[in-house]
Design an enzyme around this catalytic site. Structure first.
Site, PDB file in Angstrom:
ATOM      1  N   ILE A  48      -8.280  -5.776  20.599  1.00 57.81           N
ATOM      2  CA  ILE A  48      -8.856  -7.149  19.804  1.00 57.81           C
ATOM      3  C   ILE A  48      -7.421  -8.080  19.930  1.00 57.81           C
ATOM      4  O   ILE A  48      -6.458  -7.774  19.681  1.00 57.81           O
ATOM      5  CB  ILE A  48      -9.117  -6.659  18.308  1.00 57.81           C
ATOM      6  CG1 ILE A  48     -10.107  -5.478  18.402  1.00 57.81           C
ATOM      7  CG2 ILE A  48      -9.753  -8.061  17.553  1.00 57.81           C
ATOM      8  CD1 ILE A  48     -11.375  -5.682  19.154  1.00 57.81           C
ATOM      9  N   LYS A  98      -5.170   7.461  12.958  1.00 58.83           N
ATOM     10  CA  LYS A  98      -6.425   6.923  12.886  1.00 58.83           C
ATOM     11  C   LYS A  98      -7.554   7.901  13.395  1.00 58.83           C
ATOM     12  O   LYS A  98      -8.549   7.850  12.653  1.00 58.83           O
ATOM     13  CB  LYS A  98      -6.577   5.869  14.171  1.00 58.83           C
ATOM     14  CG  LYS A  98      -5.738   4.445  14.008  1.00 58.83           C
ATOM     15  CD  LYS A  98      -6.245   3.733  12.796  1.00 58.83           C
ATOM     16  CE  LYS A  98      -5.626   2.394  12.724  1.00 58.83           C
ATOM     17  NZ  LYS A  98      -5.939   1.543  11.474  1.00 58.83           N
ATOM     18  N   VAL A 126       0.874  -1.155  -0.088  1.00 59.56           N
ATOM     19  CA  VAL A 126       0.035  -0.075   0.196  1.00 59.56           C
ATOM     20  C   VAL A 126       0.788   1.264  -0.053  1.00 59.56           C
ATOM     21  O   VAL A 126       0.319   2.397  -0.229  1.00 59.56           O
ATOM     22  CB  VAL A 126      -1.068   0.136   1.293  1.00 59.56           C
ATOM     23  CG1 VAL A 126      -1.974  -0.970   1.084  1.00 59.56           C
ATOM     24  CG2 VAL A 126      -0.240  -0.057   2.472  1.00 59.56           C
ATOM     25  N   SER A 150      -9.129   2.830  15.492  1.00 69.48           N
ATOM     26  CA  SER A 150      -8.828   2.330  16.626  1.00 69.48           C
ATOM     27  C   SER A 150      -9.132   3.411  17.554  1.00 69.48           C
ATOM     28  O   SER A 150      -9.316   4.616  17.334  1.00 69.48           O
ATOM     29  CB  SER A 150      -7.311   2.281  16.471  1.00 69.48           C
ATOM     30  OG  SER A 150      -6.655   2.089  17.863  1.00 69.48           O
ATOM     31  N   TYR A 164       0.313   6.764  15.468  1.00 67.56           N
ATOM     32  CA  TYR A 164      -0.748   5.917  14.893  1.00 67.56           C
ATOM     33  C   TYR A 164      -2.016   6.582  15.520  1.00 67.56           C
ATOM     34  O   TYR A 164      -3.138   6.625  14.769  1.00 67.56           O
ATOM     35  CB  TYR A 164      -0.686   4.678  15.990  1.00 67.56           C
ATOM     36  CG  TYR A 164      -1.674   3.509  15.904  1.00 67.56           C
ATOM     37  CD1 TYR A 164      -1.899   3.013  14.660  1.00 67.56           C
ATOM     38  CD2 TYR A 164      -2.132   3.078  16.897  1.00 67.56           C
ATOM     39  CE1 TYR A 164      -2.907   1.947  14.570  1.00 67.56           C
ATOM     40  CE2 TYR A 164      -3.025   2.042  16.933  1.00 67.56           C
ATOM     41  CZ  TYR A 164      -3.565   1.347  15.685  1.00 67.56           C
ATOM     42  OH  TYR A 164      -4.420   0.709  15.659  1.00 67.56           O
TER      43      TYR A 164
HETATM   44  N1  LIG Z   1      -5.431  -5.872  16.936  1.00 65.14           N
HETATM   45  C1  LIG Z   1      -5.890  -4.609  17.653  1.00 65.14           C
HETATM   46  O1  LIG Z   1      -6.101  -4.956  19.039  1.00 65.14           O
HETATM   47  C2  LIG Z   1      -6.348  -3.581  16.931  1.00 65.14           C
HETATM   48  C3  LIG Z   1      -7.265  -2.602  17.640  1.00 65.14           C
HETATM   49  C4  LIG Z   1      -7.270  -1.597  16.995  1.00 65.14           C
HETATM   50  C5  LIG Z   1      -7.320  -1.454  15.725  1.00 65.14           C
HETATM   51  N2  LIG Z   1      -6.418  -2.312  14.866  1.00 65.14           N
HETATM   52  C6  LIG Z   1      -6.441  -2.226  13.488  1.00 65.14           C
HETATM   53  O2  LIG Z   1      -7.039  -3.226  12.992  1.00 65.14           O
HETATM   54  C7  LIG Z   1      -6.398  -3.182  11.589  1.00 65.14           C
HETATM   55  C8  LIG Z   1      -5.668  -4.932  11.442  1.00 65.14           C
HETATM   56  O3  LIG Z   1      -4.919  -5.265  12.500  1.00 65.14           O
HETATM   57  P1  LIG Z   1      -4.694  -6.686  12.809  1.00 65.14           P
HETATM   58  O4  LIG Z   1      -3.583  -6.657  13.983  1.00 65.14           O
HETATM   59  O5  LIG Z   1      -5.695  -7.431  12.916  1.00 65.14           O
HETATM   60  O6  LIG Z   1      -3.870  -7.162  11.283  1.00 65.14           O
HETATM   61  P2  LIG Z   1      -4.184  -8.296  10.401  1.00 65.14           P
HETATM   62  O7  LIG Z   1      -4.085  -9.629  11.042  1.00 65.14           O
HETATM   63  O8  LIG Z   1      -5.505  -7.931   9.821  1.00 65.14           O
HETATM   64  O9  LIG Z   1      -3.161  -7.844   9.058  1.00 65.14           O
HETATM   65  C9  LIG Z   1      -3.141  -7.023   8.254  1.00 65.14           C
HETATM   66  C10 LIG Z   1      -2.477  -7.328   6.988  1.00 65.14           C
HETATM   67  O10 LIG Z   1      -1.858  -6.216   6.527  1.00 65.14           O
HETATM   68  C11 LIG Z   1      -1.018  -6.675   5.709  1.00 65.14           C
HETATM   69  N3  LIG Z   1      -0.142  -5.583   5.259  1.00 65.14           N
HETATM   70  C12 LIG Z   1       0.946  -4.925   6.197  1.00 65.14           C
HETATM   71  N4  LIG Z   1       1.611  -4.103   5.545  1.00 65.14           N
HETATM   72  C13 LIG Z   1       1.188  -4.150   4.238  1.00 65.14           C
HETATM   73  C14 LIG Z   1       1.530  -3.109   3.208  1.00 65.14           C
HETATM   74  N5  LIG Z   1       2.497  -2.355   3.344  1.00 65.14           N
HETATM   75  N6  LIG Z   1       0.672  -3.438   2.036  1.00 65.14           N
HETATM   76  C15 LIG Z   1      -0.309  -4.395   2.012  1.00 65.14           C
HETATM   77  N7  LIG Z   1      -0.522  -5.248   2.867  1.00 65.14           N
HETATM   78  C16 LIG Z   1       0.053  -4.997   4.266  1.00 65.14           C
HETATM   79  C17 LIG Z   1      -0.403  -7.830   6.675  1.00 65.14           C
HETATM   80  O11 LIG Z   1       0.456  -8.697   5.613  1.00 65.14           O
HETATM   81  C18 LIG Z   1      -1.665  -8.392   7.035  1.00 65.14           C
HETATM   82  O12 LIG Z   1      -1.817  -9.489   6.361  1.00 65.14           O
HETATM   83  C19 LIG Z   1      -5.055  -2.285  11.561  1.00 65.14           C
HETATM   84  O13 LIG Z   1      -5.474  -1.221  10.994  1.00 65.14           O
HETATM   85  C20 LIG Z   1      -5.241  -1.974  12.991  1.00 65.14           C
HETATM   86  O14 LIG Z   1      -4.475  -0.869  13.347  1.00 65.14           O
HETATM   87  C21 LIG Z   1      -6.293  -3.287  15.515  1.00 65.14           C
END
Ligand SMILES: NC(=O)c1ccc[n+]([C@@H]2O[C@H](COP(=O)([O-])OP(=O)(O)OC[C@H]3O[C@@H](n4cnc5c(N)ncnc54)[C@H](O)[C@@H]3O)[C@@H](O)[C@H]2O)c1
Length: 251
Positions: free
Chosen positions: A192, A163, A64, A146, A159
């Site tokens: 999460i 967001k 991206v 987030s 971050y």
């Molecule tokens: N996990 C949490 O507690 C939490 C809390 C709040 C928000 N979020 C948000 O949720 C979203 C997903 O988080 P997650 O931890 O579940 O991740 P996820 O497991 O859904 O993985 C995200 C994917 O993004 C891909 N990715 C990373 N860099 C990339 C790039 N440069 N180009 C294309 N793809 C790329 C990775 O390969 C991965 O498959 C994020 O936006 C995160 O900020 C997560």
């Protein structure tokens, strides 16, 4: 089958956490899905899982951060799915990309990295799909935000700022494009349980519901926002955080 016949592009849909849960949920609700991810194996695995379950799904590799790749991705999704009804942006985070430090210790390069992986590519992708949506007279966008974007983000300032920017972007899309049948909303996730944020780690005390959330609980919100059930909802944040952001000074 709340998304029957819908064509959805999920950027970051190959991930093991929220991305994969969303891809799975969209397929289960009847959508045809283009799964985009930097990791080709993850994208293909997620798409294959949908195809096995009888859904239409294609995998596309994208970084991206690259504007040309992002433009090619949107063109590929439109071509492969025969159009596009919904864009979903999942890629994001800070801890997996740069160190968690106090604000005054943050390096410019790291700030830029977090910005481009959480906000710049989203704005770019939104600008790429808008002409498609304008031409067909409808479209929706769901971005994963987030609670750090609505509350303080200690040791993750960039971050939180990025967001928070998603929320502004959604409001502007609502103000500028509602008359064109285009909606944008943000699913604001709390803690999460995912690979990046495995929990629970003793931090559940501030969570009124007493536990980390699950990726499928965030995905459910995205299904709602992408569906006709949310036809009168735009420019909004839907907070899935176990009540964290609802707390006040006395509890
Ligand atoms: N996990 C949490 O507690 C939490 C809390 C709040 C928000 N979020 C948000 O949720 C979203 C997903 O988080 P997650 O931890 O579940 O991740 P996820 O497991 O859904 O993985 C995200 C994917 O993004 C891909 N990715 C990373 N860099 C990339 C790039 N440069 N180009 C294309 N793809 C790329 C990775 O390969 C991965 O498959 C994020 O936006 C995160 O900020 C997560």
């Amino acid at each position: 089958m709340r998304l029957e016949g819908r064509r959805i592009l999920v950027i970051g849909g190959g991930g093991g956490g929220i991305g994969r849960a969303m891809t799975r949920a969209f397929g289960a609700e009847g959508a045809a899905v283009a799964v985009a991810d930097r990791d080709p194996d993850r994208a293909e695995e997620a798409a294959a899982e949908l195809r096995v379950a009888g859904a239409t799904a294609v995998a596309v590799t994208v970084d991206v951060r690259d504007a040309d790749e992002l433009a090619a991705l949107v063109a590929t999704a439109v071509r492969e799915l025969g159009g596009l009804d919904t864009l979903v942006t999942v890629v994001g985070g800070q801890l997996e990309f740069v160190p968690a430090v106090r604000l005054h210790e943050m390096r410019d390069d790291d700030w830029d990295t977090v910005y481009e992986l959480n906000l710049r590519y989203v704005a770019r992708a939104v600008r790429l799909v808008l002409p498609v949506f304008l031409e067909q007279g409808h479209g929706s966008i769901v971005s994963v935000g987030s609670v750090t974007g609505v509350m303080a983000a200690p040791h993750q300032a960039a971050y939180g700022v990025a967001k928070a920017g998603l929320l502004s972007l959604a409001r502007t899309v609502a103000a500028e494009y509602s008359a064109d049948g285009i909606r944008m909303n943000v699913v604001v996730a709390g803690a999460i349980a995912t690979a990046v944020n495995p929990g629970p780690d003793g931090w559940v005390d501030p969570i009124p519901l007493g536990r980390y959330g699950r990726s499928d609980e965030v995905a459910d919100a995205a299904v709602y926002l992408a569906s006709d059930a949310a036809s009168y909802v735009t420019g909004q944040q839907l907070v899935i955080d176990g009540g964290v952001s609802a707390r006040g000074p006395f509890g």
